[in-house]
Design a protein around this motif. Structure first.
Motif, PDB file in Angstrom:
ATOM      1  N   GLY A 110       0.819  -1.210   0.000  1.00 32.28           N
ATOM      2  CA  GLY A 110       0.000   0.000   0.000  1.00 32.28           C
ATOM      3  C   GLY A 110       0.849   1.255   0.000  1.00 32.28           C
ATOM      4  N   LYS A 111       1.819   1.296   0.902  1.00 30.83           N
ATOM      5  CA  LYS A 111       2.614   2.525   1.059  1.00 30.83           C
ATOM      6  C   LYS A 111       3.484   2.773  -0.162  1.00 30.83           C
ATOM      7  CE  LYS A 111       3.061   5.410   4.560  1.00 30.83           C
ATOM      8  NZ  LYS A 111       1.810   5.990   5.098  1.00 30.83           N
ATOM      9  N   SER A 112       4.048   1.707  -0.714  1.00 30.28           N
ATOM     10  CA  SER A 112       4.929   1.876  -1.865  1.00 30.28           C
ATOM     11  C   SER A 112       4.174   1.728  -3.179  1.00 30.28           C
ATOM     12  CB  SER A 112       6.078   0.865  -1.805  1.00 30.28           C
ATOM     13  OG  SER A 112       6.928   1.165  -0.739  1.00 30.28           O
ATOM     14  N   ALA A 113       2.849   1.731  -3.103  1.00 27.59           N
ATOM     15  CA  ALA A 113       2.008   1.752  -4.291  1.00 27.59           C
ATOM     16  C   ALA A 113       2.357   0.667  -5.289  1.00 27.59           C
ATOM     17  CB  ALA A 113       2.065   3.135  -4.963  1.00 27.59           C
ATOM     18  N   GLN A 114       2.444  -0.591  -4.822  1.00 26.27           N
ATOM     19  CA  GLN A 114       2.682  -1.706  -5.731  1.00 26.27           C
ATOM     20  C   GLN A 114       1.341  -2.307  -6.145  1.00 26.27           C
ATOM     21  OE1 GLN A 114       6.163  -2.819  -6.665  1.00 26.27           O
ATOM     22  NE2 GLN A 114       5.956  -0.653  -6.200  1.00 26.27           N
ATOM     23  N   PHE A 115       1.340  -3.024  -7.253  1.00 22.65           N
ATOM     24  CA  PHE A 115       0.120  -3.672  -7.712  1.00 22.65           C
ATOM     25  C   PHE A 115      -0.396  -4.586  -6.612  1.00 22.65           C
ATOM     26  CE2 PHE A 115      -2.132  -7.176  -9.715  1.00 22.65           C
ATOM     27  CZ  PHE A 115      -3.035  -6.495 -10.512  1.00 22.65           C
ATOM     28  N   PRO A 116      -1.681  -4.630  -6.279  1.00 24.81           N
ATOM     29  CA  PRO A 116      -2.807  -3.929  -6.905  1.00 24.81           C
ATOM     30  C   PRO A 116      -3.197  -2.613  -6.204  1.00 24.81           C
ATOM     31  CG  PRO A 116      -3.620  -5.643  -5.456  1.00 24.81           C
ATOM     32  CD  PRO A 116      -2.134  -5.631  -5.309  1.00 24.81           C
ATOM     33  N   LEU A 117      -2.360  -2.097  -5.324  1.00 28.66           N
ATOM     34  CA  LEU A 117      -2.704  -0.841  -4.634  1.00 28.66           C
ATOM     35  C   LEU A 117      -1.908   0.329  -5.215  1.00 28.66           C
ATOM     36  CD1 LEU A 117      -2.846  -2.143  -0.934  1.00 28.66           C
ATOM     37  CD2 LEU A 117      -4.688  -1.929  -2.588  1.00 28.66           C
TER      38      LEU A 117
END
Lengths: 511, 674
Positions: free
Chosen positions: B244-251
């Motif tokens: 989530g914090k590092s904006a990886q798939f799927p977030l």
């Protein structure tokens, strides 16, 4: 000779506040607010001292006092506080002056208004400090009176319906609770209403199983209506939406806590076995078991999630905050279901956290009404540049309520969910989603009501829109500071909760 | 597995005296600055910018003291006290200054300082009232990032982690009267909070199982092996928080939208620091993944590698067609973060099987290099946007090279660096990342695929960066704003130049002097005996003689050349419009994931449930309540006639009531007791 710093402190505090009530009513309309403010301070000083004293974590009640009262039935004037009750008494005593300050410019029958607030202060203090069920019941019922009049006289357009609903609904629940009290009294058969005595009896002799089950049901219904838990919650949004801000603040801040306090002080400690015992049920071919503990898990989880989803659908900010109270008090029910030190301490912490934060949010909703003339978010978009202070205060309180770390709600949330994991394992995966939904409805409300381009709805008076006035602002600032202090220094309260937690868990045979 | 466990043990030296005060001041100074700026900044220069700058400079100075000690072989130090107790659990507060945290806090305070100084010029047009908010939140953010790096346990790390999230929310929504900014801020907060729920749960799992959250105690806990199931789920949950914090798939979808904030916010929070916190968290949690051992631990590392490798390629494709200069950089950030997770995953896998610590070091080196060149590129784009009078569409630019020489040259260095051209910093770390994946491929074929994806990503990176450079700086000005563009003041160009130097040389740390891996490696202690490391000189020779090195260089050059042939002359007619159809439309709209998944989930599912619940609450539950009341009301109307005002009637009814109540109570008591 009565020692006013030990056994005399509690009754004198209540008495002083009642005298203050009379003094306020006897004063003039103009000076009544000042009289009320001054009259609310002794209780604040006394409860702060109590909180400090119980912080050293004795296992028994501090400031314990017990005088003969109605000898025929064994009712006594018995008072005393531990960490659990001292923190709630203190919360009551803190919110009262802040509410008076917030309502400083109230001009409709101010003498009566401020007198009722002090009357509520005194009676709620009585609820949190009495250790005799008979006395407790009298204070409990008396609290209804000032709140009823606050809603019925100073309320919104639909105040008659809301105040009657509040009075009848919670009043009926109190009767069920009274039946539970009678059961405890006659069941124990020692002619005492004393909570410590009944707790000891409940633990040692024990009530007969089926009898205890029925008694627990009566007590739980009485208390769950007050909290309120789904499905007994529908009186709350009506009461909140119609109540004046001061009424809403005290309703959410302290009145709801009477319900959870009742569970934590009376129902669960005295009837602990009934709370945790499993009961086999066979319905034809289907055999299963249930317990009140699991029922509390279900009620808590449903309240948490259902309340949060309802918040998403609200347009009136006050009804949104009312439903968020249902959701957050559901956390307390869930916490009690865990029967773990983390859960119980978390329940106690959530009581105070919600009391402080929800009180602040209702103030913000009231200020929004004063500033803009409406609380309907769909009409308000884009007001942030016009009311920057109100926006900042509202946003901060929302963030506190959604459990932002560093503020008080987070400590409560973390301990409660940790306890939930210990007690229910992977079933934590159902209520934990409330964290996301809660953030969702608060941030969406901010976005709709305050941010974005100006909506300029015709019903909103943009010409006369003004930012939050001084007395209202400082009341909210004070609450935010408290939420921050207890968010950074949880030990201030947790220390005294530990003693209570371990005591109750020992009664329950756990931990 | 015992020999693979970190050497760093519970016996870390305790910080005391002035050292302790210095250590605590590192996160405390920016917090104080935030408070003071918030309350009195309005009456000060540029909304009180000077205070955060001084505080961050102070944090940097103190960080450097510890950094120099570390370079001179200083041992890790720590400090911890009880915070509060619940039952048998003690919550603690403490700091841990080991190589990883000291290196990272130095990097964070250095970048923060440069970016905040840059802001004073970039945001000079804003009113002081708004700037006060900007600088206060920015300082709080720096405190949050420094705090989450130096804290010695998961709960305190999480608290500062969330403070960062709050500041990100507030700064993305800095221009809150814009509907898009308000939406993007909310989206960023909610998406990262989805990941945070997992992290929260992971922390609860660890705490209730091992009774401690301190890194030092947890990583050496004697019961780790006995609770592998809990450790496995906790490890996955922690990775969820990182995703989530590092904006990886799927977030990943919140980060491109976060570009609604001022560009200096994007540079600091959404490129150089906060989004790296997820990478840091996984690196910090390495010992727990390692403790899972072969069979479980390596599958977790495989998952981490898969998420990273996939995100790297998936988001790079979006950058190929982006038209907004900041969006190009945002997609690029996602892609590069994917590289770091790929390196951590492949590195952990290699470590468990062979004991090689190269992957961990590669991820950390790329973290540092990326922080420099991406901060540089974002600040460069800020300079372009200011020069263009707040236009940021690449189609409106062109020919800026001659008008903004410093900006052009520094951004060129940044672009060459991220493209991986020797000897700039990006070359060294990207090469190490790819080589780790390649080597892990010999153990598990999946990593070969991921290596291939990484290589493809490298080609795309070179292409889209130079597409951006050519469209912005080369050709002829395509609009009036481009015609009238001007270079930015020295407060902006000096930080750009400093960052350009860093982006050029920071990678050389790997191969010169004592080498980067001598300082930052797993296990990250002072003891070098545990994992295998290449001496820096040896590593240099190995890199220069490996065929893989030349393959990735060739791929990067290829990407640049393709971009040159396509965009040197200016904007091709085919890209003049926003693409809506075909492959370009698909990429431009981010594979329609927002429209297909997230919007229906939020607007239809969540709102649908809410509306149904609201209807049920009012009509169902409250309907029943009112129904009961109505029945009672009618019954009351009937019985009213009994209220005849005669005292005897009342007396009789009271008597009957009391009798009935007493009888019932008596029966109940008799039945159930005695």
């Amino acid at each position: 000779m009565l020692d006013i710093l030990s056994e005399g402190l509690i009754p004198l505090t209540i008495l002083a506040t009642l005298v203050g009530t009379l003094a306020t009513y006897a004063s003039s309309n103009r000076t009544s607010r000042l009289v009320a403010l001054v009259a609310s301070l002794p209780a604040l000083a006394a409860t702060t001292y109590m909180l400090w004293k119980v912080g050293f974590g004795g296992a028994t009640y501090e400031f314990h006092a017990s005088w003969e009262w109605i000898a025929a039935i064994g009712a006594r004037l018995e008072f005393g506080v531990d960490g659990l009750s001292a923190s709630l008494a203190w919360l009551t005593a803190v919110l009262t002056p802040l509410v008076i300050l917030y309502s400083w410019h109230e001009n409709t029958k101010p003498r009566l208004f401020f007198a009722l607030i002090l009357l509520m202060d005194a009676t709620v203090l009585g609820v949190f400090t009495s250790l005799d069920l008979f006395l407790f019941y009298i204070f409990w019922e008396f609290v209804l009176v000032p709140m009823y009049f606050l809603i019925a006289v100073w309320g919104g357009p639909n105040r008659k319906y809301a105040s009657t609903k509040f009075f009848v609904y919670t009043g009926s629940a109190s009767l069920v609770m009274l039946l539970g009290f009678m059961a405890l009294y006659f069941g124990a058969g020692v002619g005492s209403f004393s909570i410590p005595v009944l707790t000891a009896i409940g633990h040692t002799l024990g009530y007969a199983k089926e009898f205890a089950m029925l008694a627990f049901a009566a007590l739980a219904i009485g208390f769950l209506v007050k909290m309120p838990s789904v499905p007994f919650h529908t009186w709350l949004p009506d009461a909140h939406v119609q109540a004046p801000t001061a009424g809403s603040v005290l309703l959410a801040g302290v009145l709801l806590k009477m319900g959870s306090y009742g569970l934590m002080r009376i129902a669960i400690p005295i009837l602990g076995d009934a709370f945790t015992a499993h009961h086999a049920v066979a319905l034809g071919p289907i055999a299963f078991w249930w317990s009140y503990q699991w029922a509390f898990y279900v009620l808590g989880t449903v309240s948490v999630l259902y309340g949060a989803f309802l918040c998403l659908a609200q347009d009136d900010l006050k009804s949104l905050i009312a439903y968020s109270s249902v959701s957050h008090m559901g956390m307390v029910t869930l916490a009690l279901a865990t029967v773990t030190p983390l859960g119980f301490a978390g329940a106690a912490y959530m009581n105070v956290a919600h009391g402080i934060i929800a009180a602040g949010m209702f103030m913000a909703a009231g200020s929004l009404q004063h500033s803009t003339g409406t609380r309907l978010l769909s009409r308000l978009g884009g007001i942030a540049p016009r009311v920057p202070r109100l926006t900042g205060l509202t946003a901060t309180l929302f963030l506190a309520s959604l459990g932002l770390p560093g503020l008080m709600g987070f400590i409560a949330e973390f301990t409660i969910f940790a306890g939930t994991w210990q007690a229910f394992g992977w079933l934590i995966l159902i209520p934990i989603w409330s964290i996301l939904i809660t953030a969702g409805y608060y941030l969406w409300a901010l976005q709709r009501g305050f941010y974005g381009p100006e909506v300029r709805h015709p019903d909103v008076d943009w010409e006369h829109m003004h930012d939050v006035p001084t007395t209202e602002r400082w009341s909210m600032v004070a609450l935010i500071v408290l939420a921050l202090v207890f968010g950074v220094l949880p030990g201030l309260l947790m220390g005294s909760y530990n003693a209570w937690t371990l005591q109750v868990l020992a009664l329950l045979g756990g931990a | 597995m015992a020999d693979l466990m970190p050497v760093m043990d519970g016996m870390v030296q305790t910080l005391a005296g002035s050292d302790l005060w210095m250590a605590l001041a590192i996160p405390a100074l920016p917090i104080l600055a935030a408070l003071v700026t918030f309350f009195v900044g309005k009456r000060m220069w540029r909304g009180g910018a000077a205070l955060p700058i001084a505080a961050i400079a102070g944090s940097l100075g103190l960080s450097l003291v510890f950094f120099l000690r570390m370079l001179n072989g200083g041992e890790p130090v720590g400090w911890s006290i009880a915070w509060f107790k619940v039952g048998d659990l003690t919550f603690t507060v403490g700091v841990l200054f080991d190589n990883l945290s000291v290196w990272l806090m130095t990097l964070v305070s250095l970048l923060s300082l440069l970016i905040v100084v840059f802001s004073t010029a970039y945001l000079a047009d804003e009113t002081d009232e708004h700037l006060r908010r900007y600088y206060a939140v920015k300082a709080l953010f720096v405190a949050g990032m420094l705090g989450s790096v130096v804290m010695d346990n998961y709960l305190l790390m999480f608290i500062f982690w969330e403070i960062m999230g709050l500041c990100s929310y507030l700064l993305i929504g800095y221009w809150y009267t814009k509907a898009s900014a308000a939406t993007a801020a909310k989206k960023a907060f909610l998406t990262t909070r989805l990941g945070d729920i997992f992290l929260f749960l992971g922390i609860i799992l660890l705490f209730t199982t091992f009774k401690t959250l301190s890194y030092r105690e947890l990583f050496h806990h004697p019961d780790l092996a006995a609770h592998k199931d809990i450790l496995f789920w906790a490890g996955l949950c922690i990775f969820g928080g990182a995703v989530g914090k590092s904006a990886q798939f799927p977030l990943d979808l919140w980060l491109p939208d976060a570009m609604e904030g001022p560009t200096t916010v994007s540079a600091l929070i959404h490129a150089a620091t906060m989004v790296k916190a997820g990478v840091y968290l996984v690196a910090r949690t390495f010992p727990l993944y390692v403790a899972l051992g072969l069979g479980i631990g390596d599958s977790v590392f495989l998952l981490i590698g898969l998420v990273g490798g996939f995100t790297a390629l998936y988001t790079a494709t979006m950058a190929l067609v982006a038209l907004d200069i900041k969006r190009v950089l945002a997609y690029s950030t996602l892609s590069q973060l994917g590289y770091m997770f790929l390196a951590l995953g492949a590195g952990g896998y290699l470590f468990l099987h062979t004991g090689s610590g190269a992957g961990f070091t590669a991820a950390m080196l790329h973290l540092m290099n990326h922080a420099f060149f991406k901060a540089l590129l974002f600040l460069g784009s800020a300079s372009v946007i200011l020069g263009m009078h707040h236009h940021q569409d690449l189609r409106e630019m062109g020919g800026l090279r001659s008008k903004m020489k410093v900006t052009y040259l520094t951004m060129l260095i940044g672009s060459l660096s991220i493209a991986g051209i020797i000897p700039l910093s990006g070359f060294w770390s990207k090469d190490e990342v790819l080589s780790t994946a390649f080597h892990a491929g010999s153990l598990n074929g999946v990593f070969f695929v991921l290596w291939g994806m990484g290589l493809l990503t490298a080609a795309m990176t070179a292409f889209y960066m130079f597409r951006m450079m050519f469209l912005a700086f080369h050709g002829k000005p395509r609009t009036e704003s481009a015609e009238n563009a001007h270079e930015s003041p020295a407060t902006m160009t000096v930080p750009l130049a400093l960052l350009a130097v860093a982006a050029a040389v920071s990678g050389l740390w790997l191969v010169f002097g004592p080498g980067f891996s001598g300082i930052i490696h797993y296990p990250y202690s002072a003891d070098l005996g545990e994992a295998e490391f290449e001496a820096s000189g040896h590593l240099l020779m190995e890199i220069l003689t490996a065929p893989l090195t030349y393959l990735s260089l060739a791929v990067a050059l290829g990407g640049i050349l393709v971009a040159r042939s396509k965009y040197k002359a200016g904007l091709p007619a085919s890209e003049a419009e926003v693409p809506t159809r075909g492959v370009r439309g698909l990429l431009y709209n981010r594979y329609y994931v927002t429209q297909a998944v997230y919007e229906p989930l939020g607007n239809v599912v969540a709102m649908g449930v809410a509306k149904v619940a609201n209807w049920f609450d009012r009509k169902g539950i409250d309907g029943a309540v009112n129904g009961v009341a109505n029945v009672a009301d009618r019954a009351g109307a009937r019985t009213r006639r009994w209220q005849d005002g005669k005292l005897t009637t009342y007396m009789a009814s009271v008597a009957v009531g009391v009798a009935v109540a007493l009888f019932l109570l008596h029966e109940v008591v008799l039945r159930f007791r005695w």
